[in-house]
Design a protein around this motif. Structure first.
Motif, mmCIF file in Angstrom:
data_model
loop_
_atom_site.group_PDB
_atom_site.id
_atom_site.type_symbol
_atom_site.label_atom_id
_atom_site.label_comp_id
_atom_site.label_asym_id
_atom_site.label_seq_id
_atom_site.Cartn_x
_atom_site.Cartn_y
_atom_site.Cartn_z
ATOM 1 N N ASN A 28 -16.880 -1.634 34.684
ATOM 2 C CA ASN A 28 -15.921 -0.715 35.303
ATOM 3 C C ASN A 28 -15.221 0.154 34.281
ATOM 4 O OD1 ASN A 28 -16.492 -1.684 37.828
ATOM 5 N ND2 ASN A 28 -14.780 -3.113 37.896
ATOM 6 N N SER A 29 -15.180 -0.293 33.034
ATOM 7 C CA SER A 29 -14.447 0.463 32.014
ATOM 8 C C SER A 29 -15.196 1.703 31.556
ATOM 9 C CB SER A 29 -14.158 -0.434 30.804
ATOM 10 O OG SER A 29 -15.358 -0.731 30.116
ATOM 11 N N VAL A 30 -16.514 1.749 31.758
ATOM 12 C CA VAL A 30 -17.306 2.875 31.260
ATOM 13 C C VAL A 30 -16.936 4.192 31.911
ATOM 14 C CG1 VAL A 30 -19.624 3.797 31.013
ATOM 15 C CG2 VAL A 30 -19.192 1.381 30.531
ATOM 16 N N PRO A 31 -16.944 4.314 33.265
ATOM 17 C CA PRO A 31 -16.581 5.598 33.857
ATOM 18 C C PRO A 31 -15.149 5.994 33.581
ATOM 19 C CG PRO A 31 -16.883 3.906 35.551
ATOM 20 C CD PRO A 31 -17.389 3.344 34.264
ATOM 21 N N GLY A 39 -16.862 14.993 27.254
ATOM 22 C CA GLY A 39 -18.103 15.169 26.514
ATOM 23 C C GLY A 39 -19.013 13.963 26.531
ATOM 24 N N LYS A 40 -18.473 12.789 26.892
ATOM 25 C CA LYS A 40 -19.285 11.572 26.978
ATOM 26 C C LYS A 40 -19.748 11.295 28.400
ATOM 27 C CE LYS A 40 -17.529 9.135 22.924
ATOM 28 N NZ LYS A 40 -16.925 7.881 22.408
ATOM 29 N N ASP A 41 -19.369 12.164 29.335
ATOM 30 C CA ASP A 41 -19.742 11.987 30.737
ATOM 31 C C ASP A 41 -20.893 12.942 31.069
ATOM 32 O OD1 ASP A 41 -19.990 11.738 33.435
ATOM 33 O OD2 ASP A 41 -17.910 12.217 33.928
ATOM 34 N N PRO A 42 -22.101 12.423 31.307
ATOM 35 C CA PRO A 42 -23.248 13.309 31.588
ATOM 36 C C PRO A 42 -23.076 14.121 32.869
ATOM 37 C CG PRO A 42 -23.807 11.003 32.014
ATOM 38 C CD PRO A 42 -22.480 11.001 31.322
ATOM 39 N N LYS A 43 -22.149 13.721 33.739
ATOM 40 C CA LYS A 43 -21.930 14.438 34.993
ATOM 41 C C LYS A 43 -20.791 15.457 34.903
ATOM 42 C CE LYS A 43 -23.630 10.682 37.938
ATOM 43 N NZ LYS A 43 -23.307 9.765 39.056
ATOM 44 N N PHE A 44 -20.187 15.579 33.727
ATOM 45 C CA PHE A 44 -19.042 16.496 33.578
ATOM 46 C C PHE A 44 -19.471 17.939 33.816
ATOM 47 C CE2 PHE A 44 -16.839 19.470 30.684
ATOM 48 C CZ PHE A 44 -15.617 19.493 31.340
ATOM 49 N N SER A 45 -18.649 18.688 34.586
ATOM 50 C CA SER A 45 -18.948 20.099 34.827
ATOM 51 C C SER A 45 -17.835 21.011 34.318
ATOM 52 C CB SER A 45 -19.199 20.357 36.315
ATOM 53 O OG SER A 45 -18.080 19.974 37.100
ATOM 54 N N ILE A 46 -16.591 20.829 34.808
ATOM 55 C CA ILE A 46 -15.514 21.759 34.445
ATOM 56 C C ILE A 46 -14.161 21.086 34.609
ATOM 57 C CG2 ILE A 46 -15.367 22.734 36.779
ATOM 58 C CD1 ILE A 46 -14.889 25.491 35.431
ATOM 59 N N ASP A 47 -13.193 21.501 33.799
ATOM 60 C CA ASP A 47 -11.829 20.962 33.910
ATOM 61 C C ASP A 47 -10.837 21.989 33.375
ATOM 62 O OD1 ASP A 47 -9.829 19.173 34.520
ATOM 63 O OD2 ASP A 47 -10.120 17.916 32.744
ATOM 64 N N PHE A 48 -9.588 21.850 33.825
ATOM 65 C CA PHE A 48 -8.482 22.701 33.366
ATOM 66 C C PHE A 48 -7.330 21.817 32.927
ATOM 67 C CE2 PHE A 48 -4.271 24.340 34.259
ATOM 68 C CZ PHE A 48 -4.264 25.527 33.549
ATOM 69 N N PHE A 49 -6.641 22.225 31.858
ATOM 70 C CA PHE A 49 -5.420 21.537 31.428
ATOM 71 C C PHE A 49 -4.648 22.452 30.489
ATOM 72 C CE2 PHE A 49 -9.155 19.966 29.111
ATOM 73 C CZ PHE A 49 -8.872 20.369 27.819
ATOM 74 N N LYS A 50 -3.441 22.050 30.127
ATOM 75 C CA LYS A 50 -2.618 22.774 29.161
ATOM 76 C C LYS A 50 -2.517 21.954 27.885
ATOM 77 C CE LYS A 50 0.306 25.012 32.669
ATOM 78 N NZ LYS A 50 0.403 26.419 32.242
ATOM 79 N N THR A 51 -2.415 22.641 26.751
ATOM 80 C CA THR A 51 -2.278 21.938 25.478
ATOM 81 C C THR A 51 -1.218 22.599 24.609
ATOM 82 O OG1 THR A 51 -3.779 23.209 24.040
ATOM 83 C CG2 THR A 51 -4.781 21.566 25.512
ATOM 84 N N ASN A 52 -0.775 21.855 23.583
ATOM 85 C CA ASN A 52 0.032 22.464 22.530
ATOM 86 C C ASN A 52 -0.921 23.030 21.480
ATOM 87 O OD1 ASN A 52 -0.854 20.333 20.890
ATOM 88 N ND2 ASN A 52 1.047 19.192 21.066
ATOM 89 N N GLN A 260 -10.303 22.897 17.415
ATOM 90 C CA GLN A 260 -10.871 21.638 16.942
ATOM 91 C C GLN A 260 -10.164 20.453 17.598
ATOM 92 O OE1 GLN A 260 -13.580 21.267 15.479
ATOM 93 N NE2 GLN A 260 -13.955 22.755 13.857
ATOM 94 N N GLY A 261 -8.854 20.609 17.849
ATOM 95 C CA GLY A 261 -8.113 19.549 18.531
ATOM 96 C C GLY A 261 -8.621 19.337 19.948
ATOM 97 N N ILE A 262 -8.824 20.437 20.673
ATOM 98 C CA ILE A 262 -9.342 20.344 22.045
ATOM 99 C C ILE A 262 -10.728 19.721 22.037
ATOM 100 C CG2 ILE A 262 -10.148 21.690 24.024
ATOM 101 C CD1 ILE A 262 -7.898 23.732 23.298
ATOM 102 N N ALA A 263 -11.589 20.185 21.135
ATOM 103 C CA ALA A 263 -12.954 19.663 21.057
ATOM 104 C C ALA A 263 -12.963 18.176 20.734
ATOM 105 C CB ALA A 263 -13.758 20.444 20.014
ATOM 106 N N SER A 264 -12.151 17.765 19.763
ATOM 107 C CA SER A 264 -12.107 16.362 19.355
ATOM 108 C C SER A 264 -11.533 15.475 20.452
ATOM 109 C CB SER A 264 -11.276 16.226 18.073
ATOM 110 O OG SER A 264 -11.133 14.867 17.713
ATOM 111 N N ASN A 265 -10.429 15.901 21.047
ATOM 112 C CA ASN A 265 -9.765 15.083 22.064
ATOM 113 C C ASN A 265 -10.585 14.933 23.336
ATOM 114 O OD1 ASN A 265 -7.527 14.700 20.421
ATOM 115 N ND2 ASN A 265 -6.500 16.531 21.169
ATOM 116 N N ASN A 266 -11.569 15.803 23.535
ATOM 117 C CA ASN A 266 -12.396 15.754 24.745
ATOM 118 C C ASN A 266 -13.867 15.461 24.449
ATOM 119 O OD1 ASN A 266 -10.528 16.722 27.114
ATOM 120 N ND2 ASN A 266 -10.036 18.036 25.369
ATOM 121 N N CYS A 267 -14.136 15.022 23.198
ATOM 122 C CA CYS A 267 -15.490 14.604 22.793
ATOM 123 C C CYS A 267 -16.527 15.697 23.012
ATOM 124 C CB CYS A 267 -15.905 13.332 23.541
ATOM 125 S SG CYS A 267 -14.756 11.959 23.337
ATOM 126 N N LEU A 268 -16.173 16.938 22.668
ATOM 127 C CA LEU A 268 -17.062 18.072 22.907
ATOM 128 C C LEU A 268 -17.892 18.445 21.689
ATOM 129 C CD1 LEU A 268 -14.559 20.382 24.852
ATOM 130 C CD2 LEU A 268 -16.126 18.662 25.782
#
Length: 308
Positions: A28-31, A39-52, A260-268
């Motif tokens: 259960n912990s995997v999903p 970036g680790k989810d093969p089914k990922f398509s799109i997302d929105f968020f705000k960052t500093n 780079q922060g966005i990419a790293s934090n989202n495994c992209l």
């Protein structure tokens, strides 16, 4: 059965139950983990968020961010430009009509030309600069049909190729791509600050005004894993956000940290290519029926994303 045998049987049943429980927890912990790292989810398509400006998610962050996977079968793409007629329309002689008129972001994401298969986009970002003749200045191609300006071969452009979803590829480069399938959806821009994974502070290239004064930014980046980051930094909304050293206007030397922060934090992966779109009075960003940023100036083009 002896007391000793009963005891051993009881222990084996308890052990099997605990092992099964642990396996269930692990499964259960995997999903759950993949949801926090797209970036680790093969089914990922799109997302929105705000960052500093470190690329960390923050509901009161100054950066409005869309990340997406161009290869997702759940997505499709299109480019819109300001026209007085239908996109792709031809005259009586079969020549492509290009009668340009100035349009703002909200018009280009909601008019009839913004629809794909009858649907309006789920996401959009402003892109190309507009000339005094109301014509886009750079290289713009909408599903294989070109609407370009004087700088189409000099300035870099951002695009998503054609083909089946798993063939799609995001690119940033100057002029048309050699492989024509890469020219399917393109939007003009300016100010290339990543090339083949190497970052460059383009403050001097932009000039004093664009570097330090017209700081409402609109940009796109591509990672080495093929994901795309779209970002609009909107200082004019500062009354609604918490300004701080990590939450302020983006100067060109800060593009590296936030992306780079966005990419790293989202495994992209790592940022490979990056480009500025029209800034100052032009940035606009829309996601899921809400426009998060819109300025007052007319723009040359918009890049549109659709949910299938």
């Amino acid at each position: 059965m002896s007391t000793k045998k009963l005891f051993l049987l009881f222990i084996s049943i308890i052990g099997a139950s605990l092992l099964s429980g642990c396996q269930q927890i692990e499964a259960n912990s995997v999903p759950k983990a993949s949801k926090t790292c797209p970036g680790k989810d093969p089914k990922f398509s799109i997302d929105f968020f705000k960052t500093n400006n470190q690329g960390k998610k923050n509901s009161k962050g100054i950066n409005n961010v869309i990340i997406f996977n161009p290869k997702s079968a759940k997505l499709d793409f299109k480019v819109n430009v300001g026209l007085s007629h239908k996109l792709y329309a031809k005259d009586a002689k079969g020549k492509l009509r290009k009668e340009y008129i100035p349009k703002q972001f909200h018009e280009l994401i909601s008019d009839e030309n913004a629809k794909l298969n009858g649907q309006l986009p789920i996401a959009a970002i402003n892109a190309d600069y507009i000339g005094t003749d109301n014509k886009p200045q750079g290289l713009n191609v909408s599903r294989g049909v070109e609407y370009s300006g004087a700088f189409k071969n000099k300035r870099s452009s951002f695009g998503i190729s054609g083909g089946t979803p798993n063939q799609r590829q995001a690119t940033i480069q100057a002029g048309r791509r050699e492989n024509d399938i890469l020219n399917y959806n393109l939007v003009g821009g300016n100010g290339r600050f990543y090339r083949q994974g190497k970052f460059k502070d383009i403050c001097q290239d932009l000039g004093e005004f664009a570097c330090k004064n017209a700081t409402n930014r609109s940009l796109a980046a591509i990672t080495n894993q093929g994901y795309v980051i779209l970002l609009v930094n909107d200082l004019k909304a500062h009354s609604e956000i918490e300004l701080s050293q990590l939450n302020q206007e983006l100067l060109p030397n800060m593009f590296d940290n936030v992306l780079q922060g966005i990419a790293s934090n989202n495994c992209l992966g790592n940022i490979q290519e990056g480009i500025l779109f029209d800034g100052g009075m032009s940035p606009g960003l829309h996601y899921n029926q809400k426009t998060y940023v819109e300025n007052l100036g007319p723009i040359g083009s918009v890049f549109l994303i659709y949910k299938k």
